[in-house]
Design an enzyme around this catalytic site. Structure first.
Site, PDB file in Angstrom:
ATOM      1  N   PRO A 217      44.992  49.797  32.251  1.00  0.00           N
ATOM      2  CA  PRO A 217      46.008  50.894  32.538  1.00  0.00           C
ATOM      3  C   PRO A 217      45.770  51.426  34.213  1.00  0.00           C
ATOM      4  O   PRO A 217      46.337  52.587  34.379  1.00  0.00           O
ATOM      5  CB  PRO A 217      45.697  51.942  31.472  1.00  0.00           C
ATOM      6  CG  PRO A 217      44.121  51.761  31.266  1.00  0.00           C
ATOM      7  CD  PRO A 217      44.002  50.315  31.440  1.00  0.00           C
ATOM      8  N   GLY A 219      42.402  52.303  35.698  1.00  0.00           N
ATOM      9  CA  GLY A 219      41.346  52.939  35.881  1.00  0.00           C
ATOM     10  C   GLY A 219      40.414  52.148  36.872  1.00  0.00           C
ATOM     11  O   GLY A 219      39.965  52.901  37.940  1.00  0.00           O
ATOM     12  N   ASP A 238      49.285  42.731  36.571  1.00  0.00           N
ATOM     13  CA  ASP A 238      49.233  42.662  35.195  1.00  0.00           C
ATOM     14  C   ASP A 238      50.482  41.784  34.605  1.00  0.00           C
ATOM     15  O   ASP A 238      51.626  41.958  35.494  1.00  0.00           O
ATOM     16  CB  ASP A 238      49.316  43.936  34.615  1.00  0.00           C
ATOM     17  CG  ASP A 238      48.444  44.186  33.182  1.00  0.00           C
ATOM     18  OD1 ASP A 238      47.498  44.112  33.039  1.00  0.00           O
ATOM     19  OD2 ASP A 238      48.965  43.655  31.969  1.00  0.00           O
ATOM     20  N   ASP A 265      52.085  36.295  36.004  1.00  0.00           N
ATOM     21  CA  ASP A 265      51.045  35.650  34.984  1.00  0.00           C
ATOM     22  C   ASP A 265      49.928  35.372  35.902  1.00  0.00           C
ATOM     23  O   ASP A 265      49.923  34.603  36.944  1.00  0.00           O
ATOM     24  CB  ASP A 265      51.596  34.226  34.429  1.00  0.00           C
ATOM     25  CG  ASP A 265      50.785  33.657  33.579  1.00  0.00           C
ATOM     26  OD1 ASP A 265      49.584  34.193  33.386  1.00  0.00           O
ATOM     27  OD2 ASP A 265      51.087  32.727  32.845  1.00  0.00           O
ATOM     28  N   CYS A 339      35.223  43.154  27.406  1.00  0.00           N
ATOM     29  CA  CYS A 339      34.636  44.175  26.259  1.00  0.00           C
ATOM     30  C   CYS A 339      34.584  43.461  25.054  1.00  0.00           C
ATOM     31  O   CYS A 339      34.611  43.917  23.920  1.00  0.00           O
ATOM     32  CB  CYS A 339      35.556  45.239  26.267  1.00  0.00           C
ATOM     33  SG  CYS A 339      37.250  44.768  25.665  1.00  0.00           S
TER      34      CYS A 339
END
Length: 538
Positions: A217, A219, A238, A265, A339
């Site tokens: 988003p 950050g 994105d 993409d 992550c």
């Protein structure tokens, strides 16, 4: 266990009245100790009702987990006779899946990554939310001024740590952190501690051209702009147009003016634009490192999800490498992060990139975190994977994260050899013997068959950081062919001194009687004639 109850008015809706309460309690306790669940089948007047199983006693399961852990840590002494380690591990996995609400598949993956005592700590840490952290936007304020302003509003906070100059950790607050005047003015960004690390590893410099391939988003993009002091250019890309709305909003609120937002993409990005100094790839993953934020990951992930993510990550990392200019004076770096804590999405992807492109791993610049795996089960990875970093919630009190930093040393794409496919298949089948030294070990990730099915061939990793170009090798081979053709045409090669000496000795030897040597006579005849002619002239 299924119990059938006969037609009896006294039995409708429950057990027989003849059974005593003490027997029921004893039976239930024995069932809980054995880890069994009971379904009661009540039949009355041709009506069958399946009663739901009673919820397990979590206290008993927890005690059983502790007991099995103690046995496995000292298995030779504390084990029961006739029971194997595999039986204990199966019972422990079943109990942990029931106690912590994990799927059997994910629990097996975690047991492969962590030792048993550390696994318990990891599972316990996922039950507790991570601390709320914010990042100071130094484009508009300083951390000291921001901390004082929030303290005046009733916020209890502290600096995040010595490793961060902009982070603050929030313990409690009497006002909503996401709705303060300071937040609306763009003085800070709500951001997890682990998401600060990839930007610190990227180390962007002023006036550079940087690509954030999966930016939502926003950050990390705003943190890059902050470190660059709004100089240079950032391309925030994105693939989701809907998520880009939050990116645009955050960039406007934080006062970022050097960013361009794109919706492409990432796998096709080198065809659109390239030549960047640095690239940050926060790849989409299974999210096994952020279970405390999304508990649904415990049960909704399977093997296909992991393989699908790994395949997408391989395509994205090759695209990120191809978007970087190796000849950049200040850059040429790529940071890959996820992550997730699974090896399939981290070390396997990095090892694959080392084989497919002219890149090498370098230090991330982070002075904490655990080293990445160089061996996992039967697989051997490149030794340089020690420079990658892993972060866990139970050791660093932040979301699970993986970070790797590449340095690109050539824009050329190495060609795959035909024998690499066979080596990959043999390695995955376990048919290759162990090499004599780590340098000779063939490290092919188990994901190779999956990539081969999709038409991708694993490439051989360059032995040296600067390989000899193919054109130089061709010129050398042509030069050798020309030299050989000249010799064949009649140009005699110079004889060595030893061969010359042997030939002179053979000419000076006297010929024995009865064994005339025509070669020697022919060689001596012209010399005699020359001597006679010289005498006559004198």
């Amino acid at each position: 266990m299924i119990e059938e109850v006969s037609e009896n008015p006294a039995l409708v809706g429950g057990f027989s009245e003849d059974e005593s309460e003490e027997e029921e309690v004893a039976e239930e306790a024995s069932r809980q100790k054995k880890g069994l669940r009971v379904n009661c089948l009540v039949v009355h007047n041709s009506l069958t009702v399946l009663l739901p199983a009673e919820p397990p006693d979590l206290h008993i399961i927890h005690q059983r987990i502790k007991g099995n852990m103690e046995v496995l840590q000292d298995f030779g002494v504390k084990r029961e006779e006739g029971r194997t380690r595999q039986e204990y591990l199966a019972l422990l996995r079943r109990d942990m899946a029931a106690y912590y609400s994990y799927s059997d598949f994910l629990l097996k993956k975690l047991m492969d990554v962590f030792p048993l005592p550390e696994l318990i700590n990891f599972l316990e840490a996922n039950e507790v939310p991570r601390p709320v952290t914010i990042r100071t936007n130094t484009l508009k304020t300083r951390r000291r001024d921001l901390a004082q302003a929030l303290i005046n509003r009733g916020v209890n906070l502290d600096p995040l740590g010595k490793w961060s100059k902009t982070g603050l950790v929030i313990y409690d607050s009497s006002v909503p952190i996401g709705a303060t005047p300071e937040y609306l003015a763009g003085h800070y960004m709500l951001q997890g501690a682990s998401s600060l690390l990839p930007v610190m590893a990227l180390a962007p410099q002023e006036n550079e051209c940087i690509l954030d391939m999966c930016c939502a988003p926003g950050g990390k993009t705003s943190y890059i702009a902050q470190l660059m002091k709004n100089t240079g250019m950032i391309l925030a890309n994105d693939s989701s147009a809907e998520r880009l709305r939050s990116v645009v909003g955050n960039l406007h609120r934080l006062g970022v003016t050097n960013a361009v937002v794109s919706n492409c993409d990432g796998r096709q990005f080198p065809k659109v634009l390239g030549g960047f100094d640095r690239v940050l790839l926060d790849a989409p993953c299974s999210g096994t490192g952020v279970i405390s934020k999304d508990p649904a990951v415990k049960t909704n992930k399977d093997e296909k999800d992991i393989l699908r993510c790994a395949h997408l990550q391989k395509e994205l990392i090759l695209s990120a490498i191809d978007s970087v200019n190796a000849a950049s004076e200040t850059g040429g770096y790529i940071v890959y992060c996820t992550c997730s804590i699974t090896v399939e999405e981290n070390e396997w992807v990095v090892d694959y990139a080392l084989k497919k492109r002219n890149v090498r791993l370098v230090a991330t610049g982070l002075d904490f975190g655990k080293e990445g795996f160089t061996r996992f089960k039967e697989c051997h990875f490149h030794p340089s994977l020690k420079s990658t970093r892993r972060f866990y919630p139970h050791t660093h009190n932040m979301d699970g994260f993986f970070i790797a930093k590449f340095k690109k040393f050539s824009n050329a794409i190495p060609k795959a050899q035909k024998g690499d496919i066979i080596l990959a298949l043999l390695s995955c089948l376990g048919l290759l013997s162990q090499a004599a030294s780590p340098a000779e070990a063939i490290s092919v990730p188990p994901m190779a068959p999956f990539s081969l099915l999709s038409g991708e061939e694993p490439a051989v990793e360059a032995a040296s950081p600067l390989p000899v170009p193919d054109t130089v090798m061709e010129l050398q081979s042509k030069k050798k062919k020309l030299e050989g053709s000249k010799v064949a045409k009649g140009q005699k090669k110079p004889q060595s001194a030893l061969k010359k000496r042997h030939s002179l000795q053979a000419q000076r030897r006297p010929v024995k009687a009865g064994q005339p040597s025509p070669q020697v006579l022919r060689a001596r005849v012209p010399t005699r004639k020359k001597r006679r002619v010289n005498q006559n002239e004198q």
